[in-house]
Write a protein that holds these residues in place. Structure first.
Motif, short mmCIF file in Angstrom:
data_model
loop_
_atom_site.label_atom_id
_atom_site.label_comp_id
_atom_site.label_asym_id
_atom_site.label_seq_id
_atom_site.Cartn_x
_atom_site.Cartn_y
_atom_site.Cartn_z
N ASN A 1 0.35 4.60 0.20
CA ASN A 1 0.14 5.74 1.10
C ASN A 1 -1.21 5.59 1.79
O ASN A 1 -1.88 4.57 1.64
CB ASN A 1 0.19 7.04 0.30
CG ASN A 1 -0.73 6.95 -0.92
OD1 ASN A 1 -1.80 6.36 -0.86
ND2 ASN A 1 -0.29 7.51 -2.03
N GLU A 2 -1.60 6.62 2.52
CA GLU A 2 -2.81 6.54 3.34
C GLU A 2 -4.06 6.21 2.51
O GLU A 2 -4.90 5.41 2.93
CB GLU A 2 -2.99 7.88 4.07
CG GLU A 2 -4.08 7.89 5.13
CD GLU A 2 -3.93 6.77 6.17
OE1 GLU A 2 -2.78 6.45 6.54
OE2 GLU A 2 -4.97 6.21 6.59
N THR A 3 -4.19 6.81 1.36
CA THR A 3 -5.41 6.61 0.57
C THR A 3 -5.29 5.41 -0.37
O THR A 3 -6.21 5.11 -1.12
CB THR A 3 -5.72 7.85 -0.28
OG1 THR A 3 -4.56 8.17 -1.05
CG2 THR A 3 -6.09 9.05 0.59
N GLY A 4 -4.14 4.74 -0.33
CA GLY A 4 -3.85 3.71 -1.32
C GLY A 4 -4.65 2.43 -1.19
O GLY A 4 -5.23 2.13 -0.16
N GLU A 5 -4.62 1.68 -2.28
CA GLU A 5 -5.26 0.38 -2.38
C GLU A 5 -4.23 -0.66 -1.94
O GLU A 5 -3.03 -0.43 -2.05
CB GLU A 5 -5.60 0.19 -3.86
CG GLU A 5 -6.64 -0.80 -4.21
CD GLU A 5 -6.91 -0.80 -5.73
OE1 GLU A 5 -7.67 -1.65 -6.16
OE2 GLU A 5 -6.37 0.05 -6.46
N ARG A 6 -4.69 -1.81 -1.48
CA ARG A 6 -3.77 -2.90 -1.13
C ARG A 6 -3.56 -3.75 -2.38
O ARG A 6 -4.48 -4.36 -2.87
CB ARG A 6 -4.37 -3.75 0.00
CG ARG A 6 -4.48 -3.01 1.33
CD ARG A 6 -5.34 -3.76 2.33
NE ARG A 6 -4.79 -5.06 2.67
CZ ARG A 6 -4.11 -5.32 3.81
NH1 ARG A 6 -3.91 -4.36 4.69
NH2 ARG A 6 -3.66 -6.53 4.03
N GLU B 1 -12.04 1.52 -12.38
CA GLU B 1 -10.58 1.59 -12.40
C GLU B 1 -10.11 2.44 -13.56
O GLU B 1 -9.15 3.19 -13.45
CB GLU B 1 -9.97 0.19 -12.55
CG GLU B 1 -10.33 -0.79 -11.45
CD GLU B 1 -9.47 -0.67 -10.21
OE1 GLU B 1 -8.92 0.41 -9.97
OE2 GLU B 1 -9.35 -1.68 -9.48
N ILE C 1 0.88 4.85 -9.40
CA ILE C 1 1.38 5.54 -8.20
C ILE C 1 2.67 4.88 -7.72
O ILE C 1 3.64 5.55 -7.36
CB ILE C 1 0.30 5.53 -7.09
CG1 ILE C 1 -0.86 6.44 -7.50
CG2 ILE C 1 0.88 5.96 -5.75
CD1 ILE C 1 -2.08 6.36 -6.60
N LYS D 1 0.88 -1.16 0.00
CA LYS D 1 0.00 0.00 0.00
C LYS D 1 0.92 1.21 0.00
O LYS D 1 1.78 1.35 0.87
CB LYS D 1 -0.85 -0.05 1.27
CG LYS D 1 -1.98 0.94 1.34
CD LYS D 1 -2.90 0.53 2.50
CE LYS D 1 -3.94 1.58 2.79
NZ LYS D 1 -3.40 2.79 3.41
N GLN E 1 4.08 2.75 2.32
CA GLN E 1 3.63 2.89 3.70
C GLN E 1 3.49 1.51 4.36
O GLN E 1 3.86 1.32 5.50
CB GLN E 1 2.29 3.62 3.73
CG GLN E 1 1.77 3.87 5.11
CD GLN E 1 0.52 4.74 5.08
OE1 GLN E 1 0.51 5.86 4.58
NE2 GLN E 1 -0.56 4.22 5.60
N ASP E 2 2.95 0.56 3.61
CA ASP E 2 2.73 -0.78 4.16
C ASP E 2 3.18 -1.87 3.20
O ASP E 2 2.90 -1.79 2.00
CB ASP E 2 1.23 -0.99 4.43
CG ASP E 2 0.66 0.03 5.39
OD1 ASP E 2 0.95 -0.08 6.59
OD2 ASP E 2 -0.04 0.95 4.93
N ALA F 1 -10.64 6.08 -12.75
CA ALA F 1 -9.67 6.54 -11.75
C ALA F 1 -8.29 6.71 -12.38
O ALA F 1 -7.57 7.67 -12.10
CB ALA F 1 -9.61 5.55 -10.59
N LYS G 1 -4.26 2.71 -11.85
CA LYS G 1 -3.89 3.84 -11.00
C LYS G 1 -2.88 3.45 -9.92
O LYS G 1 -1.89 4.13 -9.71
CB LYS G 1 -5.14 4.43 -10.34
CG LYS G 1 -4.83 5.60 -9.44
CD LYS G 1 -6.07 6.25 -8.88
CE LYS G 1 -5.69 7.34 -7.87
NZ LYS G 1 -6.85 7.91 -7.20
N SER G 2 -3.14 2.33 -9.24
CA SER G 2 -2.26 1.99 -8.12
C SER G 2 -0.85 1.68 -8.57
O SER G 2 0.12 2.15 -7.97
CB SER G 2 -2.83 0.81 -7.33
OG SER G 2 -4.04 1.19 -6.74
#
Ligand SMILES: Cc1cc2nc3c(=O)[nH]c(=O)nc-3n(C[C@H](O)[C@H](O)[C@H](O)COP(=O)(O)OP(=O)(O)OC[C@H]3O[C@@H](n4cnc5c(N)ncnc54)[C@H](O)[C@@H]3O)c2cc1C
Ligand SMILES: Cc1cc2nc3c(=O)[nH]c(=O)nc-3n(C[C@H](O)[C@H](O)[C@H](O)COP(=O)(O)OP(=O)(O)OC[C@H]3O[C@@H](n4cnc5c(N)ncnc54)[C@H](O)[C@@H]3O)c2cc1C
Ligand code: SF4
Ligand code: SF4
Ligand code: FES
Lengths: 470, 278
Positions: free
Chosen positions: B40-45, B264, B73, B38, B84-85, B267, B69-70
């Motif tokens: 960042n905070e708003t991100g998808e897993r 998707e 990013i 993930k 982030q994760d 986005a 999109k993910s």
């Protein structure tokens, strides 16, 4: 008569103000808006301060209810929260989600003749007051013992164990599989029923007391229980919940547009799918939604679907209204928001379009037959009563099982035939030395406060072990 | 934060390699397993296979195609920045043993997933024949690494710009005709795995495929990654991601991968418009 009312003027139960149904059904803000100071004090005055308070025996953690209510009646909100904290470390959560009608309030003496004292609302009120006051007060903490405890899972069970053991001076690390802490409180129960910043502030409080948190740690896969011991932990508590979704196992269940409640609610709550595309996780916004099951989880799913813009949301349930396991308040809220109930109806199969998207449900009417082992009258299909319902989104909320990921990774931990951990009822001890368990992974899906109660008992037992031995 | 220590663009910038600091995961990772990332905070897993790991350095390598999109990013993240994760290792490791002759078939970014498995089979003293393919020469990845991990390697491109012209399945037939093969591992786009499995079924050769359904938690909690294998519902994140290729319902998997196509795409287009990405 006149004499009596002069002694104690009868005050009616103070209603909880709420967002109007036609407004709230389209937003994610909290439904009940909370008592004002005046209503809280007025409500507190309804308590008779019983010498042998029945309410307390209905609370699984034994909150000293008359005492904290007395403090509210005397405008001493600080005193009230301190009293609650002695037994309950998550009052803002419990005040909102406890099934009070069958617990504390269910036994309140005032409720025998009229409406019980609104214990949950009052608990919520003082917890919110404290949170809003910006006070940094943290409960007193014993001096460090030098013992290390690993808590696996950050739901209410894990948070309670962590909080209790921190205060007893132990060094506690919380391991959570998700990227955020809170368990079902963050991924399951929706924002409009339990705002996530409340859970976050309860966790932040534990961090202030000294809790270490490691997210993204799938125990059983990235690290085993034995490895935790090797890393120097003296005791391990397992509170991993009952996170394995049950499906209906009928044809067509893999079509696009059919979610388990776990997936639907996780997308909506934890991943904030309702804010897509600002948040990146998509969620299907059905226009015509069917939810299976009639517990809290299905009410939450149905009300979420309504907030995501559905024209029509129907709950399909095999049994009749009396058997619906959801809290009365949740059923009432759902009805007010326009959710329809199709009772005595069973799903037969899902039908999709050429693109593999859900289009219809074939259902079957049921009638009540003889009582089954549980004493509930068994629903039996009415032959030839098949019918079709249009739908473009279905959420299956018919219960959860034990997730085997962690439990299967350690052979010394004995499971029962359903895969739940066998733990001593009084202490939470498992069959493996140094390992405790509690919450949904022991009892199966239950409630927040029961998970906390189990956590409390386990914490006491762990403390005893760390100071005296197994 | 999980820091990126090395970054490479491959296949004309359509495929990105990141080496990420994640000592705990690197110490445990086995071939066939994946991580969820993930940004960042708003991100998808987002699930991605662990393409390589180095327990000593405490790093793991991911290789991903930029498709939405993910992943777009992710592509923006440079060395020194990070995710982030990162959660893992998840999924069952590949069962590696000495079988004799093993064929490893990879298509597109599937080669990144295939590489650690290929190497492990080779290290277990199997004779490894690899067949890798892509649409065109510039999109081919990891040829050198695959070559080093194989006894024999065949390269195909759909347009004939490099190696054999045509699909990996044609070369596979040749190999099956001329050798006694004990196992085929096929990883790539779903249609490729489907056709490979069809062929190996007629040769009665056991076949492993690695499935990539849409996932959320990766721990068996949501059921979103369910696939039908031999008529039974399986959760790819915990029961897989590898399954017996002859038992998988590929059409069902392809349908479910289309679940969010429209959303998707919107986005992604919006993201490209805002960031000026291609
Ligand atoms: C939608 C919904 C609505 C509900 N509504 C109510 C309500 O109104 N009132 C009420 O009292 N109860 C309600 N419940 C039930 C209540 O939430 C649960 O009984 C309670 O949360 C159980 O707590 P727990 O600590 O045992 O587990 P959980 O809350 O399930 O937490 C377990 C945690 O462990 C983590 N975990 C799992 N496996 C691992 C692993 N291998 N390693 C590390 N971490 C792991 C999980 O990610 C999770 O965060 C509801 C439940 C749901 C799903
Ligand atoms: C266990 C596992 C391992 C994987 N390993 C790798 C890897 O090593 N390298 C790699 O490049 N990709 C891998 N994938 C696929 C990767 O997760 C997806 O490409 C990614 O989620 C796309 O996200 P996005 O937001 O960029 O694209 P989206 O906008 O979500 O999707 C863009 C397009 O990709 C398709 N798509 C969406 N999700 C997936 C998915 N999970 N799998 C395949 N197609 C999808 C959509 O249908 C759409 O057409 C793996 C998937 C799984 C489940
Ligand atoms: S914790 Fe729950 S049951 Fe106990 S007093 Fe509070 S609301 Fe009632
Ligand atoms: S039973 Fe009711 S009236 Fe009596 S102490 Fe408890 S809350 Fe007050
Ligand atoms: S991703 Fe949720 S069960 Fe597999």
């Amino acid at each position: 008569m006149a004499e009596k009312s002069a002694k104690k003027e009868k005050i009616a139960r103070q209603p909880m103000p709420e967002q109007p149904a036609d407004v709230r059904r389209r937003n994610f803000e909290e439904v009940p808006t909370g008592y004002t100071t005046e209503t809280a004090v007025l409500e507190a005055q309804r308590c008779l301060q019983c010498k042998k308070p029945a309410c307390v025996s209905g609370c699984p953690v034994g909150v000293d209810i008359p005492d904290f209510i007395k403090s509210i009646a005397e405008n001493d909100f600080k005193g009230a929260i301190r009293k609650i904290w002695e037994k309950n470390s998550l009052p803002a959560v419990c005040g909102r989600v406890c099934p009070q009608e069958i617990q504390c309030e269910g036994l309140c003496i005032v409720g025998k003749k009229g409406e019980p004292v609104a214990i949950g609302n009052l608990e919520r009120f003082v917890a919110d007051m404290e949170r809003g006051s910006g006070s940094d007060e943290i409960p007193a903490k014993a001096s460090p013992t030098g013992k290390k405890v690993a808590v696996v899972g950050s739901g209410p069970a894990g948070l309670t164990v962590a909080g209790d053991l921190l205060l007893k001076g132990h060094d506690v690390t919380l391991f959570e599989a998700f990227h955020k802490t809170g368990g079902v409180l963050v991924y399951g129960i929706p924002e409009f029923r339990l705002p996530k910043d409340i859970v976050a502030s309860e966790v932040a409080m534990l961090e202030k007391i000294g809790l270490k948190i490691e997210c993204n740690m799938v125990v059983g896969s990235i690290v085993s229980i034995d490895e935790l011991f090797e890393e120097g932990y003296d005791a391990v508590f397992i509170g991993v919940g009952a996170g394995l979704p049950r499906f209906l196992n009928i044809p067509g269940e893999d079509l696009i547009g059919i979610y388990s409640a776990n997936e639907y609610l996780t997308r909506a709550n934890l991943m904030k799918g309702y804010l897509f595309p600002e948040y990146d996780t998509p969620i299907i916004r059905g226009k015509n939604v069917i939810v299976f099951g009639a517990g809290n989880v299905s009410m939450d799913s149905a009300r979420t679907a309504m907030r995501l813009g559905a024209d029509r949301v129907r709950i399909v349930y095999r049994r009749s209204r009396e058997e619906m396991p959801a809290r009365a308040a949740e059923i009432h809220h759902a009805e007010e928001e326009g959710i329809e109930f199709h009772l005595l109806t069973a799903p037969v199969r899902f039908i999709g379009d050429e693109d593999g998207r859900l289009k219809q449900l074939e259902g079957l009417k049921m009638e009540l037959g003889e009582p089954d082992e549980s004493g509930r009258r068994r629903p039996v299909p009415i032959e030839g009563s098949e019918f079709l319902m249009d739908c473009d989104l279905a959420v299956v909320a018919v219960g959860a099982n034990a997730n085997p990921l962690l439990t299967q990774s350690d052979e010394e931990i004995t499971l029962n035939k359903w895969g739940y951990i066998v733990a001593d009822e009084e202490t939470g001890k498992t069959t493996k030395k140094g390992v405790w368990a509690g919450g949904d992974i022991v009892t199966g899906s239950a409630t927040v406060i029961l998970a906390m109660g189990a956590g409390r008992k386990a914490a006491d037992s762990i403390h005893e072990y760390l100071t005296l031995g197994w | 934060m999980f820091k990126i220590v090395k970054r490479e663009e491959m296949a004309q910038g359509t495929v990105i390699m990141n080496e990420i600091e994640a000592p705990r995961i690197a110490a445990k990772a086995k071939p066939g397993q994946f991580v969820i990332l993930k940004a960042n905070e708003t991100g998808e897993r987002i699930p991605l296979t662990i393409s390589d790991s180095d327990a000593e350095k405490g790093t793991l390598t991911i290789i991903y195609m930029v498709v939405g999109k993910s992943t777009a990013i992710f592509k923006e993240l440079q060395v020194g920045e990070g995710f982030q994760d990162v959660i893992g290792p998840l999924g069952k490791p590949t069962h590696i043993e000495k079988l004799g002759n093993v064929v490893c078939v990879g298509g597109g970014t599937g080669v990144a997933v295939l590489y650690p498995i290929t190497r492990a089979f080779k290290e277990a003293e199997n004779k490894v024949i690899s067949i890798i393919g892509s649409r065109t020469k510039d999109l081919l990845i990891l040829e050198d690494k695959m070559k080093a991990a194989s006894d024999e390697i065949h390269v195909c491109t759909d347009d004939g710009s490099y190696g054999h012209k045509g699909f990996v399945t044609e070369v596979l037939k040749d190999v099956l005709d001329n050798n006694k093969i004990d196992l085929v591992v096929a990883i790539g786009p779903v249609p490729m795995m489907k056709f490979v499995s069809k062929i190996t079924e007629t040769y009665k050769v056991k076949t492993l495929v690695s499935l990539n359904p849409i996932m959320i938690d990766g721990t068996g909690m949501c059921g979103g990654c369910r696939v039908s294998v031999g008529g039974k519902t399986q959760f790819a994140c915990v029961d897989g991601p590898e399954f017996d290729g002859h038992q998988v319902d590929y059409d069902g998997l392809m349908t479910r991968l289309r679940a969010y196509q429209e959303d998707e795409k919107k986005a992604y287009d919006e993201h490209c418009r805002l960031t000026g990405a291609k």
